[in-house]
Motif scaffolding. Structure first.
Motif, mmCIF file in Angstrom:
data_model
loop_
_atom_site.group_PDB
_atom_site.id
_atom_site.type_symbol
_atom_site.label_atom_id
_atom_site.label_comp_id
_atom_site.label_asym_id
_atom_site.label_seq_id
_atom_site.Cartn_x
_atom_site.Cartn_y
_atom_site.Cartn_z
ATOM 1 N N LEU A 153 0.824 -1.210 0.000
ATOM 2 C CA LEU A 153 0.000 0.000 0.000
ATOM 3 C C LEU A 153 0.857 1.258 0.000
ATOM 4 C CD1 LEU A 153 -2.854 -0.964 2.503
ATOM 5 C CD2 LEU A 153 -3.117 -0.480 0.051
ATOM 6 N N GLU A 154 1.940 1.236 0.768
ATOM 7 C CA GLU A 154 2.804 2.413 0.801
ATOM 8 C C GLU A 154 3.496 2.617 -0.546
ATOM 9 O OE1 GLU A 154 4.926 5.660 2.933
ATOM 10 O OE2 GLU A 154 2.930 4.918 2.409
ATOM 11 N N GLY A 155 3.852 1.509 -1.199
ATOM 12 C CA GLY A 155 4.421 1.635 -2.539
ATOM 13 C C GLY A 155 3.444 2.266 -3.515
ATOM 14 N N LEU A 156 2.181 1.868 -3.438
ATOM 15 C CA LEU A 156 1.163 2.424 -4.337
ATOM 16 C C LEU A 156 0.829 3.870 -3.992
ATOM 17 C CD1 LEU A 156 -1.226 -0.655 -4.551
ATOM 18 C CD2 LEU A 156 0.260 0.213 -6.364
ATOM 19 N N ARG A 157 0.905 4.221 -2.719
ATOM 20 C CA ARG A 157 0.655 5.615 -2.336
ATOM 21 C C ARG A 157 1.795 6.517 -2.794
ATOM 22 N NH1 ARG A 157 2.424 9.471 0.726
ATOM 23 N NH2 ARG A 157 4.127 8.141 1.471
ATOM 24 N N TRP A 208 0.059 12.364 -1.902
ATOM 25 C CA TRP A 208 1.176 13.095 -1.294
ATOM 26 C C TRP A 208 0.711 14.328 -0.516
ATOM 27 C CZ3 TRP A 208 4.099 13.474 -6.610
ATOM 28 C CH2 TRP A 208 4.498 12.189 -7.023
ATOM 29 N N ASP A 209 -0.560 14.444 -0.282
ATOM 30 C CA ASP A 209 -1.121 15.639 0.342
ATOM 31 C C ASP A 209 -0.678 15.721 1.804
ATOM 32 O OD1 ASP A 209 -2.631 17.743 1.301
ATOM 33 O OD2 ASP A 209 -4.502 17.078 0.368
ATOM 34 N N ALA A 210 0.114 16.738 2.123
ATOM 35 C CA ALA A 210 0.636 16.891 3.486
ATOM 36 C C ALA A 210 -0.458 17.185 4.503
ATOM 37 C CB ALA A 210 1.693 18.001 3.514
ATOM 38 N N ARG A 211 -1.643 17.603 4.039
ATOM 39 C CA ARG A 211 -2.748 17.827 4.968
ATOM 40 C C ARG A 211 -3.357 16.517 5.448
ATOM 41 N NH1 ARG A 211 -6.157 21.518 0.973
ATOM 42 N NH2 ARG A 211 -5.519 19.730 -0.309
ATOM 43 N N GLU A 212 -3.101 15.441 4.706
ATOM 44 C CA GLU A 212 -3.696 14.151 5.045
ATOM 45 C C GLU A 212 -2.670 13.116 5.490
ATOM 46 O OE1 GLU A 212 -6.846 14.082 5.120
ATOM 47 O OE2 GLU A 212 -7.204 15.957 4.018
ATOM 48 N N TRP A 213 -1.412 13.294 5.101
ATOM 49 C CA TRP A 213 -0.387 12.295 5.382
ATOM 50 C C TRP A 213 0.800 12.954 6.084
ATOM 51 C CZ3 TRP A 213 -1.801 7.384 4.177
ATOM 52 C CH2 TRP A 213 -2.780 7.201 3.209
ATOM 53 N N GLU A 214 1.307 12.313 7.120
ATOM 54 C CA GLU A 214 2.519 12.785 7.789
ATOM 55 C C GLU A 214 3.733 12.405 6.939
ATOM 56 O OE1 GLU A 214 2.794 11.281 11.735
ATOM 57 O OE2 GLU A 214 0.755 11.900 12.294
ATOM 58 N N ARG A 215 4.628 13.344 6.740
ATOM 59 C CA ARG A 215 5.838 13.111 5.942
ATOM 60 C C ARG A 215 5.477 12.370 4.645
ATOM 61 N NH1 ARG A 215 6.418 10.826 10.616
ATOM 62 N NH2 ARG A 215 6.898 8.791 9.689
ATOM 63 N N PRO A 216 4.673 12.978 3.793
ATOM 64 C CA PRO A 216 4.103 12.246 2.655
ATOM 65 C C PRO A 216 5.117 11.734 1.648
ATOM 66 C CG PRO A 216 3.686 14.607 2.449
ATOM 67 C CD PRO A 216 4.226 14.389 3.825
ATOM 68 N N MET A 217 6.286 12.365 1.522
ATOM 69 C CA MET A 217 7.258 11.915 0.533
ATOM 70 C C MET A 217 8.202 10.853 1.086
ATOM 71 S SD MET A 217 5.928 13.604 -1.760
ATOM 72 C CE MET A 217 6.968 13.205 -3.157
ATOM 73 N N GLU A 218 8.001 10.466 2.323
ATOM 74 C CA GLU A 218 8.816 9.429 2.950
ATOM 75 C C GLU A 218 8.143 8.070 2.777
ATOM 76 O OE1 GLU A 218 9.948 8.210 7.539
ATOM 77 O OE2 GLU A 218 10.061 10.329 6.965
ATOM 78 N N PHE A 219 8.945 7.033 2.507
ATOM 79 C CA PHE A 219 8.412 5.672 2.402
ATOM 80 C C PHE A 219 8.340 5.083 3.802
ATOM 81 C CE2 PHE A 219 8.791 1.060 1.714
ATOM 82 C CZ PHE A 219 7.815 0.858 0.753
#
Length: 525
Positions: free
Chosen positions: A379-383, A422-433
């Motif tokens: 899932l993280e790969g697909l996100r 990758w929306d930073a409003r919804e995900w913490e550290r969005p560009m991090e795997f």
């Protein structure tokens, strides 16, 4: 003469001035008064075509700038076509789920150019033909009871892939890119599922080459061919001919395989049971083509008819496209992140070893159901790296509202898939795997990838045109990731460190393909 030239110049500039004024004031629908989504001013006749003349990566950067300037719903015009882009997950949910059928259609402008009827699942207009084709695929090929029939095929492809990677690791002077092996393995599997036949390597590679030629043509040319079909079919006739040649090559390869299944279907059960041993080793009892041979489509007079060979070849091409490039692309991104993040790789290996031990030949499909961290990694790969950064374009069947704006009937609508994940409003550290985000307590716990409840990520699309193969794609990714990690340690190659830069082919792939140093964990595979 000068006066005439000035008059003509004024006539030419008047539409541009009117358009700029309308954009500045905010265009409104003449009937309802609802405001159309904002966007950059365009030129008469061509609209914003000049802004879209560059590569897809430039288009993504352009859309980011437009969203930052105009908001989460923006409008671009190419010729007479109004294109709407939605970058907000809540507005996307309201449009795709709330509006339902009103946004379930597809633009049809390029089908006639390429000599197609449009009778495929991804490109059919929303209606009875689309429902029939999709229902057939879901019930007769992608249903869990049918998917289980192909378990021996997946086990065979796993062995092929492991042996190919092991041989390259031992014999090649330097580790080659793994994407070629991934793509070949996925073609072996999907060709078998499609045609019911385990083909030899030259035949599989011929089909893969034909598919790749078609996909590259579509990815590079459809936008410009769709701009003004009556004109582009003349201006770009040589380019169009290349597409028709690519389609013809597919049919040369597919139709004999379709005919073989047709002939096999005519055989009585006793004859099929008495097939030669070598046929039993390479021929499967069920295939996607078998289901297509049973379909009856209503013609213009309401009389049911069988699919033509051309229509079946197009549906087979669609089936292969949906399951090969997308899956192999996602697999490469996931394995690249595991190479780059050895702690994640070892945590995943620990889960695999605890579940399967050392004696099992493979990580079975049932085993993956009890591996929450494996699911989190996929899932993280697909996100983080969705193979498609945009869904296939939708077409508004009627005027609808989205985010307070009017989406007019006939407009094409698309969604920024990658940006939502990758929306930073919804995900913490969005560009991090960080697969842990999908474990209990993480910001992705219980995420709904179908988007029926809400949209936080949408790698398979959402709504009535959601990817029909979602569950099979997840099964294939989990199965192959688990087995590849069980068989090998994946390490960076000195001087060939993992680079996560992207480039656009048919899918969004690694600009610098993954090379990895593989170390066998087990002596047998």
């Amino acid at each position: 003469m000068d006066t005439q030239l000035l008059f003509l110049a004024a006539l030419l500039l008047l539409p541009l001035a009117a358009l700029l004024l309308a954009r500045r004031r905010g265009a409104r629908d003449g009937k309802t008064g609802a405001r159309l989504p904002p966007g950059p001013p365009g030129l008469p006749f061509i609209g914003n075509l000049l802004l879209l003349r560059r590569s897809s990566s430039d288009v993504e950067a352009l859309l980011r700038r437009l969203v930052a300037r105009y908001g989460s719903v923006v409008s671009l015009r190419v010729g007479s076509t109004q294109s709407i882009f939605i970058a907000d997950r809540r507005i996307a949910h309201a449009a795709l789920v709330g509006s339902g059928a009103a946004l379930a259609d597809r633009p049809a402008v390029t089908r006639a150019l390429l000599g197609e009827s449009g009778n495929t699942i991804s490109r059919s207009s929303y209606g009875p033909v689309w429902r029939l084709l999709r229902r057939n695929l879901v019930a007769e090929t992608l249903h869990p009871s049918r998917v289980r029939l192909f378990s021996p095929a997946r086990a065979w492809v796993r062995r092929v892939l492991v042996e190919m990677l092991a041989r390259e690791a031992e014999e090649a002077p330097a580790p080659p890119p793994v994407m070629e092996a991934f793509r070949y393995a996925m073609f072996c599997l999907l060709v078998l599922m499609c045609f019911g036949e385990r083909l030899d390597e030259p035949a599989v590679r011929a089909i893969a080459a034909a598919q790749q030629a078609w996909l590259m043509f579509v990815g590079q040319n459809v936008s410009i061919l769709a701009f003004w079909p009556a004109l582009t079919r003349i201006l770009f006739r040589r380019r169009l001919q290349k597409g028709l040649d690519a389609r013809r090559r597919q049919k040369e390869l597919f139709v004999p395989l379709i005919q073989a299944r047709r002939e096999r279907k005519k055989q009585p059960n006793a004859a099929a049971a008495a097939a030669a041993p070598e046929e039993k080793d390479t021929t499967f009892e069920h295939s996607y083509v078998d289901t297509l041979l049973d379909i009856k489509l209503p013609d213009e007079e309401g009389v049911n008819r069988a699919l033509t060979d051309d229509e079946m070849a197009n549906l087979c091409s669609e089936f292969l496209t949906a399951g090969t490039d997308t899956t192999s692309t996602a697999l490469q991104w996931i394995m690249a992140e595991l190479v780059k993040n050895p702690a994640v790789q070892e945590k995943l290996y620990g889960e695999i070893k605890a579940t399967c031990g050392d004696e099992q030949e493979e990580v079975g499909e049932e085993d993956t159901q009890g591996m929450p961290y494996l699911k989190a990694v996929v899932l993280e790969g697909l996100r983080r790296h969705p193979p498609a950064h945009f869904v296939l374009a939708h077409k508004a069947a009627e005027d609808i509202e989205a985010g307070g704006y009017l989406i007019p009937k006939g407009a094409t609508v698309n969604f920024t898939v990658a940006e939502m994940g990758w929306d930073a409003r919804e995900w913490e550290r969005p560009m991090e795997f960080a697969p842990e985000r999908f474990m209990p307590g993480g910001d992705g716990e219980g995420v709904d990838v179908t988007g029926s409840r809400e949209i936080k990520m949408m790698p398979f699309g959402v709504g009535r045109r959601i990817c029909a193969g979602l569950s099979v794609a997840m099964l294939h990714l989990e199965y192959f990731v688990a087995n590849l990690v069980r068989e090998f340690e994946w390490h960076e190659v000195p001087g060939e460190e993992v680079d996560l830069a992207e480039t656009r082919e048919f899918t969004t792939v690694m600009k610098k393909p993954l090379r990895a140093r593989l170390v066998r964990r087990r002596t047998t595979g």
